[in-house]
Design an enzyme around this catalytic site. Structure first.
Site, PDB file in Angstrom:
ATOM      1  CE  LYS A 121      -1.874   1.787   3.693  1.00 24.37           C
ATOM      2  NZ  LYS A 121      -2.697   2.017   4.897  1.00 24.37           N
ATOM      3  CG  ASP A 139      -7.430   3.762   2.236  1.00 25.38           C
ATOM      4  OD1 ASP A 139      -8.343   3.325   1.496  1.00 25.38           O
ATOM      5  OD2 ASP A 139      -7.393   4.939   2.647  1.00 25.38           O
TER       6      ASP A 139
END
Length: 230
Positions: A121, A139
Site C-alpha cells: 500500500k 486502504d
C-alpha cells in the site's frame, strides 16, 4: 449494465464530484512521502501533517534518518501513535536507502516493498504520487467502497488491488484511489453511509445501507476539515 461499464461510470461520476482529489499527506519529495505514509498507519493525515514540518526540517536525507538519535526521533513522531515501531521503521528505511540505493527512494514496486516500513500500500502511494507510476492504494476506505460497489468480494488488499485493476485502464489507477478515498472519508462511511446524499447512488448495488432521505443523509456528510481526521 455490465460490471466494467458500471465501474467506469462510477469513476467518472466521482471524478466530477472530486475534481481536486489528491494525496492528503504533505510532501515535497519521494523520501518525505515515504516517511509521511509510514507515519500515517493508524493515524489521521491531519495529525501526520502537523508532525512532519518539524520532522522534515530536522531530517532532510536518508542518511539523516539512518543516523538519527532514537529518542529525539521518537519524540518528534510520538503523537502519530506506535511511535517506537515507526521510529524503528524510519531509521531502518534510511539505512536501507543509503546502503542499497545511494540514499534515493527507488521508483519500482519490487524494490520499495523490500524496505523497512513499506508494504504494498505504501509503495503504491509513493509510486503514484511521487513518481507518477500508476498504482492502486487499497486502504480501509478503498477496500470498503470496492466491495460496496460490487467490484470485488475480496477482503485481502492484494486481491482487491488485482480485481479492481482489471476493471480500469492503468492510467486511471492513482486518481481512482484518491477518488474512492475522498468519497469514503466524506460520504460512504464505514458504519452509516450517507446514501441519500451520494452522487453515485443510482449506480451502487449497496444503496440503502445508510439513510436514503436527503436531509438525514446530508447530516452525515463530512466537510473536508472533518474528513481530514477520519
Amino acid at each position: 449494465m455490465g460490471l466494467v461499464r458500471r465501474a467506469r461510470r462510477i469513476n467518472r461520476e466521482l471524478a466530477e464530484t472530486y475534481p481536486d482529489a489528491h494525496c492528503e499527506l504533505d510532501f515535497t519529495s519521494p523520501l518525505e512521502l515515504a516517511v509521511a505514509t509510514i507515519l500515517s498507519a493508524q493515524c489521521t493525515d491531519k495529525r501526520v501533517n502537523e508532525v512532519t514540518p518539524a520532522l522534515f526540517r530536522t531530517y532532510r536525507t536518508a542518511a539523516d534518518y539512518a543516523g538519527a538519535d532514537r529518542l529525539e526521533l521518537e519524540e518528534l513522531v510520538r503523537t502519530t501513535g506506535f511511535f517506537r515501531n515507526k521510529t524503528t521503521s524510519l531509521i531502518g528505511l534510511g539505512a536501507a536507502l543509503v546502503e542499497r540505493y545511494d540514499g534515493q527512494v527507488p521508483a519500482r514496486l519490487e524494490d520499495l516493498v523490500t524496505l523497512p516500513g513499506i508494504g504494498r500500500k505504501t509503495a503504491n502511494v509513493v509510486l503514484g504520487n511521487a513518481f507518477g507510476v500508476p498504482g492502486i492504494t487499497v486502504d480501509t476506505h478503498f477496500g470498503r467502497l470496492a466491495r460496496r460497489f460490487g467490484w470485488t468480494e475480496e477482503e485481502d488488499p492484494v486481491k482487491v488491488e488485482a480485481a479492481v485493476g482489471e476493471l480500469f485502464p492503468k492510467a486511471e489507477w492513482t486518481q481512482l484511489s484518491h477518488r474512492l478515498i475522498f468519497h469514503g472519508r466524506r460520504v460512504c462511511h464505514s458504519r452509516t453511509p450517507a446514501c441519500g446524499a451520494c452522487g453515485v447512488a443510482a449506480l451502487c448495488p449497496s444503496y440503502g445501507l445508510g439513510p436514503v432521505d436527503a436531509v438525514a443523509a446530508g447530516k452525515l456528510v463530512k466537510s473536508p476539515e472533518q474528513a481530514a481526521v477520519s
